[in-house]
Design a protein around this motif. Structure first.
Motif, mmCIF file in Angstrom:
data_model
loop_
_atom_site.group_PDB
_atom_site.id
_atom_site.type_symbol
_atom_site.label_atom_id
_atom_site.label_comp_id
_atom_site.label_asym_id
_atom_site.label_seq_id
_atom_site.Cartn_x
_atom_site.Cartn_y
_atom_site.Cartn_z
ATOM 1 N N ASP A 110 0.816 -1.224 -0.153
ATOM 2 C CA ASP A 110 0.102 -0.037 0.028
ATOM 3 C C ASP A 110 0.881 1.211 -0.122
ATOM 4 O OD1 ASP A 110 -2.014 1.934 0.126
ATOM 5 O OD2 ASP A 110 -2.706 1.399 2.364
ATOM 6 N N PHE A 111 1.125 1.772 -1.233
ATOM 7 C CA PHE A 111 2.045 2.862 -1.207
ATOM 8 C C PHE A 111 1.398 4.353 -0.960
ATOM 9 C CE2 PHE A 111 3.890 -0.164 -4.229
ATOM 10 C CZ PHE A 111 5.472 -0.149 -3.791
ATOM 11 N N GLY A 112 -0.032 4.149 -0.587
ATOM 12 C CA GLY A 112 -0.515 5.344 -0.233
ATOM 13 C C GLY A 112 -0.229 5.412 1.370
ATOM 14 N N HIS A 113 0.405 4.350 2.015
ATOM 15 C CA HIS A 113 0.380 4.485 3.547
ATOM 16 C C HIS A 113 1.801 4.167 3.802
ATOM 17 C CE1 HIS A 113 -0.779 2.754 7.801
ATOM 18 N NE2 HIS A 113 -0.165 3.759 7.592
ATOM 19 N N LEU A 114 2.873 5.118 3.210
ATOM 20 C CA LEU A 114 4.109 5.044 3.455
ATOM 21 C C LEU A 114 4.643 5.395 4.906
ATOM 22 C CD1 LEU A 114 5.424 6.081 0.110
ATOM 23 C CD2 LEU A 114 5.174 3.599 0.905
ATOM 24 N N PRO A 115 5.758 4.943 5.253
ATOM 25 C CA PRO A 115 6.264 5.493 6.702
ATOM 26 C C PRO A 115 6.410 6.856 6.481
ATOM 27 C CG PRO A 115 7.578 3.618 5.735
ATOM 28 C CD PRO A 115 6.693 4.027 4.577
ATOM 29 N N GLY A 116 6.000 7.555 7.716
ATOM 30 C CA GLY A 116 6.080 9.032 7.730
ATOM 31 C C GLY A 116 7.111 9.577 8.392
ATOM 32 N N GLY A 117 7.364 9.480 9.508
ATOM 33 C CA GLY A 117 8.283 10.043 10.615
ATOM 34 C C GLY A 117 9.692 9.161 10.605
ATOM 35 N N PRO A 118 10.445 9.638 11.084
ATOM 36 C CA PRO A 118 11.982 9.290 11.226
ATOM 37 C C PRO A 118 11.966 7.919 11.842
ATOM 38 C CG PRO A 118 12.084 11.713 11.918
ATOM 39 C CD PRO A 118 10.622 11.381 11.621
ATOM 40 N N ARG A 119 11.068 7.937 12.882
ATOM 41 C CA ARG A 119 10.801 6.652 13.722
ATOM 42 C C ARG A 119 10.390 5.475 12.728
ATOM 43 N NH1 ARG A 119 7.578 5.907 19.220
ATOM 44 N NH2 ARG A 119 8.097 3.820 19.879
ATOM 45 N N GLN A 120 9.671 5.550 11.973
ATOM 46 C CA GLN A 120 8.646 4.648 11.342
ATOM 47 C C GLN A 120 9.688 4.189 10.114
ATOM 48 O OE1 GLN A 120 5.134 6.266 9.696
ATOM 49 N NE2 GLN A 120 3.968 5.254 11.297
ATOM 50 N N VAL A 121 10.417 5.205 9.465
ATOM 51 C CA VAL A 121 11.388 4.938 8.551
ATOM 52 C C VAL A 121 12.815 4.060 8.873
ATOM 53 C CG1 VAL A 121 13.150 5.940 6.922
ATOM 54 C CG2 VAL A 121 10.901 6.946 7.043
ATOM 55 N N GLY A 122 13.300 4.547 10.158
ATOM 56 C CA GLY A 122 14.310 4.036 10.984
ATOM 57 C C GLY A 122 13.961 2.490 11.185
ATOM 58 N N ALA A 123 12.487 2.090 11.560
ATOM 59 C CA ALA A 123 12.310 0.722 11.817
ATOM 60 C C ALA A 123 12.454 -0.278 10.866
ATOM 61 C CB ALA A 123 10.893 0.719 12.362
ATOM 62 N N ILE A 124 11.916 0.501 9.416
ATOM 63 C CA ILE A 124 11.691 -0.229 7.996
ATOM 64 C C ILE A 124 13.180 -0.553 7.747
ATOM 65 C CG2 ILE A 124 11.266 -0.004 5.912
ATOM 66 C CD1 ILE A 124 9.011 -0.887 7.434
ATOM 67 N N VAL A 125 14.050 0.483 7.860
ATOM 68 C CA VAL A 125 15.493 0.286 7.257
ATOM 69 C C VAL A 125 16.265 -0.733 8.231
ATOM 70 C CG1 VAL A 125 17.799 1.447 7.157
ATOM 71 C CG2 VAL A 125 15.791 2.640 6.498
ATOM 72 N N THR A 126 15.936 -0.743 9.472
ATOM 73 C CA THR A 126 16.753 -1.598 10.587
ATOM 74 C C THR A 126 16.120 -2.920 10.142
ATOM 75 O OG1 THR A 126 16.503 0.036 12.326
ATOM 76 C CG2 THR A 126 16.961 -2.165 12.753
ATOM 77 N N LEU A 127 14.871 -3.242 9.689
ATOM 78 C CA LEU A 127 14.491 -4.528 9.499
ATOM 79 C C LEU A 127 15.262 -5.179 8.352
ATOM 80 C CD1 LEU A 127 10.498 -4.105 10.098
ATOM 81 C CD2 LEU A 127 12.089 -5.793 11.355
ATOM 82 N N GLY A 128 15.304 -4.315 7.296
ATOM 83 C CA GLY A 128 15.949 -4.687 5.900
ATOM 84 C C GLY A 128 17.236 -5.083 6.313
ATOM 85 N N LEU A 129 17.920 -4.042 6.713
ATOM 86 C CA LEU A 129 19.566 -4.128 7.145
ATOM 87 C C LEU A 129 19.938 -4.860 8.238
ATOM 88 C CD1 LEU A 129 20.806 -0.465 6.055
ATOM 89 C CD2 LEU A 129 20.890 -2.460 4.531
ATOM 90 N N PHE A 130 19.579 -4.506 9.150
ATOM 91 C CA PHE A 130 20.067 -5.157 10.547
ATOM 92 C C PHE A 130 19.465 -6.511 10.868
ATOM 93 C CE2 PHE A 130 20.428 -5.409 15.247
ATOM 94 C CZ PHE A 130 21.557 -5.272 15.367
ATOM 95 N N HIS A 131 18.064 -6.838 10.414
ATOM 96 C CA HIS A 131 17.468 -7.740 10.739
ATOM 97 C C HIS A 131 17.417 -8.778 9.741
ATOM 98 C CE1 HIS A 131 15.860 -5.521 14.172
ATOM 99 N NE2 HIS A 131 15.762 -6.439 14.633
ATOM 100 N N THR A 132 17.800 -8.432 8.599
ATOM 101 C CA THR A 132 17.898 -9.475 7.345
ATOM 102 C C THR A 132 19.376 -9.725 6.914
ATOM 103 O OG1 THR A 132 15.871 -8.369 6.542
ATOM 104 C CG2 THR A 132 16.869 -9.783 5.048
ATOM 105 N N THR A 133 20.088 -8.681 6.589
ATOM 106 C CA THR A 133 21.493 -8.931 5.949
ATOM 107 C C THR A 133 22.381 -9.460 6.968
ATOM 108 O OG1 THR A 133 21.114 -7.439 3.984
ATOM 109 C CG2 THR A 133 23.476 -8.100 4.556
#
Length: 330
Positions: A233-256
């Motif tokens: 749902d690209f109409g409901h994207l991460p808004g604030g730094p906290r949400q963006v940080g959580a998504i990036v952390t899941l991709g880089l830290f919790h995956t790779t």
């Protein structure tokens, strides 16, 4: 963990790596110090990976994103970073995939990322701790699937552990109890996630020894991103730094990063160590529930959860396992 059991949020390729890793040198001569050092390092790598895995639910909830979006962005970021890592290590060089490998990689990817969707949905419907404990019935779902597909009869001990785990699941779910809206749906979602993960394990096991685990993980992420881009749902994207940080952390830290820790652990630590330290994951998840959200399991849930984890732990350690039958030779 062993016998097809790996923590939530990871892929079964780490267990494939463990199966294909050469035996360590014996405890004689110059090999002993190196073997002990490898074992210690492997244990620490496993503990670190399990602690990280236990915090996945927290970051999923902190992202504020629908489960479909979390899966897509985790796949996208994980695909980019894992592909770059494989390129840096030269793993793509000369890679050729047969048709049967493409089929198994694709099916494994679809079941893996679908497992994530149900897992992340369950976090929101129940809690991180309860979802994680329910997810630990996955090895027994794999036993059942293997028995149906290969017609291999499980040992009586395995059947006993399976019965104990599912009795614990019923007690934990408390179908006759008073729960918030969606609780039982959350338990069912966690069970669906475990079932899909068992399927992923079966598909990935067919690739054992034919592809590097890092390559399989990278391809899983690429395929997952392609599949879920149509559902995000690209109409409901991460808004604030906290949400963006959580998504990036899941991709880089919790995956790779977590995958690389797991690969290192499976290369260096013994199978018994991996089985024991794999249970750091549910402990951390329950602790996260308490520390971050103030959620405490009540006595009945503790009992059900303990039954599941004891059964999974005994099975992972191979207690009561039937020795493999020797095949006759001509």
């Amino acid at each position: 963990m062993t016998q097809g059991s790996t923590p939530a949020g990871t892929t079964p390729v780490a267990s494939q790596l463990a199966a294909s890793t050469p035996a360590k040198p014996g405890n004689t001569g110059q090999g002993a110090p190196d073997a002990h050092a490898d074992e210690r390092l492997g244990r620490w790598l496993m503990v670190a990976a399990m602690v990280i895995s236990g915090t996945i639910g927290y970051f999923v909830l902190m992202s504020g994103q629908p489960a479909l979006n979390v899966v897509f962005f985790r796949c996208l970021i994980g695909a980019a970073s894992l592909c770059l890592w494989c390129a840096y290590r030269g793993y793509w060089r000369g890679l050729r995939l047969a048709r049967w490998q493409i089929v198994n990689v694709t099916l494994g990817a679809i079941t893996l990322v679908s497992n994530w969707f149900f897992l992340f949905s369950a976090y929101k419907l129940t809690s991180v701790g309860i979802t994680t404990v329910v997810y630990n019935v996955q090895p027994f779902l794999l036993v059942m699937a293997s028995a149906i597909i290969t017609r291999e009869r499980p040992s009586m001990a395995t059947l006993g552990f399976l019965g104990l785990a599912f009795a614990g699941l019923v007690i934990l779910a408390e179908p006759g109890g008073v729960h918030g809206a969606g609780y039982l749906l959350g338990v069912a979602s966690a069970l669906a996630a475990a079932s899909l993960y068992a399927a992923t394990t079966l598909f990935t096991k067919k690739l054992a020894g034919t592809l590097r685990p890092e390559i399989i993980a990278a391809l899983h992420m690429v395929i997952g991103a392609v599949v879920f881009v149509w559902m995000a749902d690209f109409g409901h994207l991460p808004g604030g730094p906290r949400q963006v940080g959580a998504i990036v952390t899941l991709g880089l830290f919790h995956t790779t990063f977590m995958y690389l820790l797991l690969y290192g652990a499976f290369q260096k630590a013994s199978t018994s160590s991996l089985a024991v330290f794999g249970f750091v994951y549910p402990v951390v998840a329950v602790a996260v529930d308490f520390l971050a959200f103030g959620i405490v399991l009540h006595p009945t849930q503790w009992l059900g959860g303990a039954m599941i984890l004891v059964a999974a732990g005994c099975y992972a350690r191979g207690l009561g396992a039937t020795p493999a039958k020797k095949t006759s030779t001509a």
